[in-house]
Scaffold this motif. Structure first.
Motif, mmCIF file in Angstrom:
data_model
loop_
_atom_site.group_PDB
_atom_site.id
_atom_site.type_symbol
_atom_site.label_atom_id
_atom_site.label_comp_id
_atom_site.label_asym_id
_atom_site.label_seq_id
_atom_site.Cartn_x
_atom_site.Cartn_y
_atom_site.Cartn_z
ATOM 1 N N LEU A 121 -7.628 -60.936 40.765
ATOM 2 C CA LEU A 121 -6.668 -60.486 41.776
ATOM 3 C C LEU A 121 -6.033 -59.157 41.381
ATOM 4 O O LEU A 121 -5.815 -58.280 42.228
ATOM 5 C CB LEU A 121 -5.586 -61.540 42.001
ATOM 6 C CG LEU A 121 -6.013 -62.818 42.728
ATOM 7 C CD1 LEU A 121 -4.809 -63.724 42.953
ATOM 8 C CD2 LEU A 121 -6.688 -62.502 44.060
ATOM 9 N N LEU A 122 -5.733 -58.993 40.094
ATOM 10 C CA LEU A 122 -5.150 -57.728 39.647
ATOM 11 C C LEU A 122 -6.129 -56.573 39.842
ATOM 12 O O LEU A 122 -5.746 -55.474 40.238
ATOM 13 C CB LEU A 122 -4.738 -57.832 38.174
ATOM 14 C CG LEU A 122 -3.521 -58.716 37.882
ATOM 15 C CD1 LEU A 122 -3.309 -58.842 36.374
ATOM 16 C CD2 LEU A 122 -2.266 -58.150 38.543
ATOM 17 N N SER A 123 -7.411 -56.830 39.563
ATOM 18 C CA SER A 123 -8.427 -55.791 39.776
ATOM 19 C C SER A 123 -8.588 -55.516 41.266
ATOM 20 O O SER A 123 -8.792 -54.373 41.682
ATOM 21 C CB SER A 123 -9.760 -56.207 39.150
ATOM 22 O OG SER A 123 -10.266 -57.374 39.756
ATOM 23 N N ASP A 124 -8.487 -56.587 42.075
ATOM 24 C CA ASP A 124 -8.564 -56.423 43.524
ATOM 25 C C ASP A 124 -7.380 -55.601 44.020
ATOM 26 O O ASP A 124 -7.522 -54.748 44.908
ATOM 27 C CB ASP A 124 -8.577 -57.794 44.203
ATOM 28 C CG ASP A 124 -9.267 -57.755 45.558
ATOM 29 O OD1 ASP A 124 -10.040 -56.811 45.795
ATOM 30 O OD2 ASP A 124 -9.033 -58.673 46.372
ATOM 31 N N ALA A 125 -6.191 -55.843 43.427
ATOM 32 C CA ALA A 125 -5.009 -55.057 43.795
ATOM 33 C C ALA A 125 -5.208 -53.598 43.416
ATOM 34 O O ALA A 125 -4.829 -52.688 44.168
ATOM 35 C CB ALA A 125 -3.774 -55.629 43.102
ATOM 36 N N MET A 170 -4.365 -68.368 43.451
ATOM 37 C CA MET A 170 -5.416 -67.352 43.450
ATOM 38 C C MET A 170 -6.284 -67.483 44.697
ATOM 39 O O MET A 170 -6.619 -66.487 45.348
ATOM 40 C CB MET A 170 -6.279 -67.507 42.189
ATOM 41 C CG MET A 170 -7.432 -66.530 42.087
ATOM 42 S SD MET A 170 -8.384 -66.826 40.552
ATOM 43 C CE MET A 170 -9.751 -65.693 40.787
ATOM 44 N N LEU A 171 -6.620 -68.709 45.062
ATOM 45 C CA LEU A 171 -7.463 -68.952 46.234
ATOM 46 C C LEU A 171 -6.754 -68.498 47.508
ATOM 47 O O LEU A 171 -7.367 -67.862 48.378
ATOM 48 C CB LEU A 171 -7.819 -70.433 46.321
ATOM 49 C CG LEU A 171 -8.689 -70.859 47.513
ATOM 50 C CD1 LEU A 171 -10.031 -70.136 47.476
ATOM 51 C CD2 LEU A 171 -8.895 -72.370 47.501
ATOM 52 N N ALA A 172 -5.467 -68.808 47.630
ATOM 53 C CA ALA A 172 -4.707 -68.446 48.832
ATOM 54 C C ALA A 172 -4.628 -66.930 49.004
ATOM 55 O O ALA A 172 -4.865 -66.400 50.103
ATOM 56 C CB ALA A 172 -3.302 -69.044 48.750
ATOM 57 N N VAL A 173 -4.329 -66.233 47.917
ATOM 58 C CA VAL A 173 -4.226 -64.771 47.986
ATOM 59 C C VAL A 173 -5.593 -64.147 48.269
ATOM 60 O O VAL A 173 -5.704 -63.199 49.058
ATOM 61 C CB VAL A 173 -3.646 -64.199 46.675
ATOM 62 C CG1 VAL A 173 -3.649 -62.673 46.699
ATOM 63 C CG2 VAL A 173 -2.230 -64.714 46.448
ATOM 64 N N ALA A 174 -6.646 -64.689 47.658
ATOM 65 C CA ALA A 174 -7.996 -64.145 47.846
ATOM 66 C C ALA A 174 -8.466 -64.298 49.291
ATOM 67 O O ALA A 174 -9.069 -63.378 49.858
ATOM 68 C CB ALA A 174 -8.968 -64.836 46.903
#
Length: 310
Positions: A48-52, A125-129
């Motif tokens: 998620l941090l890399s996605d951000a 993590m799943l919800a944010v993704a």
């Protein structure tokens, strides 16, 4: 000897639509970057941090693209005879380099976590993704309504978003694996997958931008076909000093000398411009037409790219 210069402003036809697509996409992505970043911190997910990080580069890409469009609207002046349109290419080059840098940072962090996996909050993590994937789909759809094939800046932005979408999919898969099987190692593996996508896109955008800045031949143009078409004009027996480049991604430019045997300058110029415009969508051309008998031997060494009709 005669000169002709034709420049249509049709390349601005999609300008407003492109700018609107960038503006809407910028606000959506920029507002969501914070959510993904906070989600990555709370869940301890490198994916998620890399996605951000990737989404931040998206926002910068879109913002710089908007700035390039705005500055590109500035009028031509005595110091900038083509205006500021090439800022689009500089913006794309910056975006490409930024992508490469982000990818390298993610790879380094992922390798660290592969050696020492950390606990992840998989549900968060799943919800944010999933939310991130939905946002990227919406933005990708908006950008497809614009000129993502010909405009390199929009193409760069679209590639950013598609990389983000794949990253969100990777985050979804990783979070499910962690949730079902407790495989924390899935998080750094997914982030490595994202980084490879980012790296590939970054290299491609950087390479294309560099090619334009070096005034290379537009990648979608068949130069041999253009030269043959000009040589096939009735009365033309030769062609030399042929040059082709791009001012910006949707602004190809041609200059050349056509050699003729009869005094039909105006007719040849008109036909040449028509061919370039109708057959190859080139709206900016500078053509010099000259009689073969008028060529002076002392200037022969200045000629280059010389072709004659077979």
């Amino acid at each position: 000897m005669a000169h002709s210069h034709s420049h249509s402003h049709n390349h601005h036809h999609h300008h407003t639509k492109n700018k609107r697509a960038l503006l809407i996409s910028f606000f959506i992505i920029a507002s969501f970057v914070i959510i993904v970043f906070i989600g990555g911190l709370l869940t301890n997910s490198l994916t998620l941090l890399s996605d951000a990080g990737h989404m931040l580069s998206d926002a910068l890409s879109l913002g710089i693209g908007l700035l390039a469009f705005k500055l590109g609207e500035k009028a031509v002046n005595s110091k900038m005879t083509f205006g500021y349109q090439r800022l689009e290419i500089l913006a794309a080059l910056f975006n490409g380099i930024l992508l490469v840098g982000i990818a390298l940072v993610i790879i380094y962090e992922a390798l660290q976590r592969l050696a020492n996996p950390e606990e992840i909050s998989s549900l968060g993590m799943l919800a944010v993704a999933i939310t991130g994937a939905i946002v990227n789909i919406i933005v990708a759809f908006i950008l497809t309504r614009a000129d993502t094939r010909e405009n390199i800046n929009l193409r760069a932005a679209f590639m950013h978003v598609m990389g983000d979408l794949l990253g969100s999919v990777g985050a979804i898969i990783a979070s499910i694996l962690i949730l079902l099987f407790g495989w924390s190692i899935a998080d750094p593996i997914a982030s490595l997958f994202i980084s490879i996508i980012i790296l590939r896109n970054g290299f491609e955008i950087t390479t294309i931008s560099f090619h334009v800045l070096m005034e290379g031949i537009p990648m979608n143009m068949d130069v041999k076909k253009i030269q043959d078409s000009l040589l096939n004009i009735q009365g033309v027996v030769g062609l030399h000093d042929f040059h082709m480049w791009s001012i910006t991604s949707d602004f190809p430019t041609v200059s050349c000398h056509l050699e003729i045997v009869r005094n039909e300058h105006d007719k040849v110029i008109k036909e040449a411009l028509k061919i370039l415009h109708d057959d190859f969508h080139i709206e900016h051309a500078t053509i010099q037409v000259e009689r073969v008998s008028a060529q002076l031997d002392q200037y022969e060494h200045h000629r280059c790219n010389s072709y004659t009709k077979l």
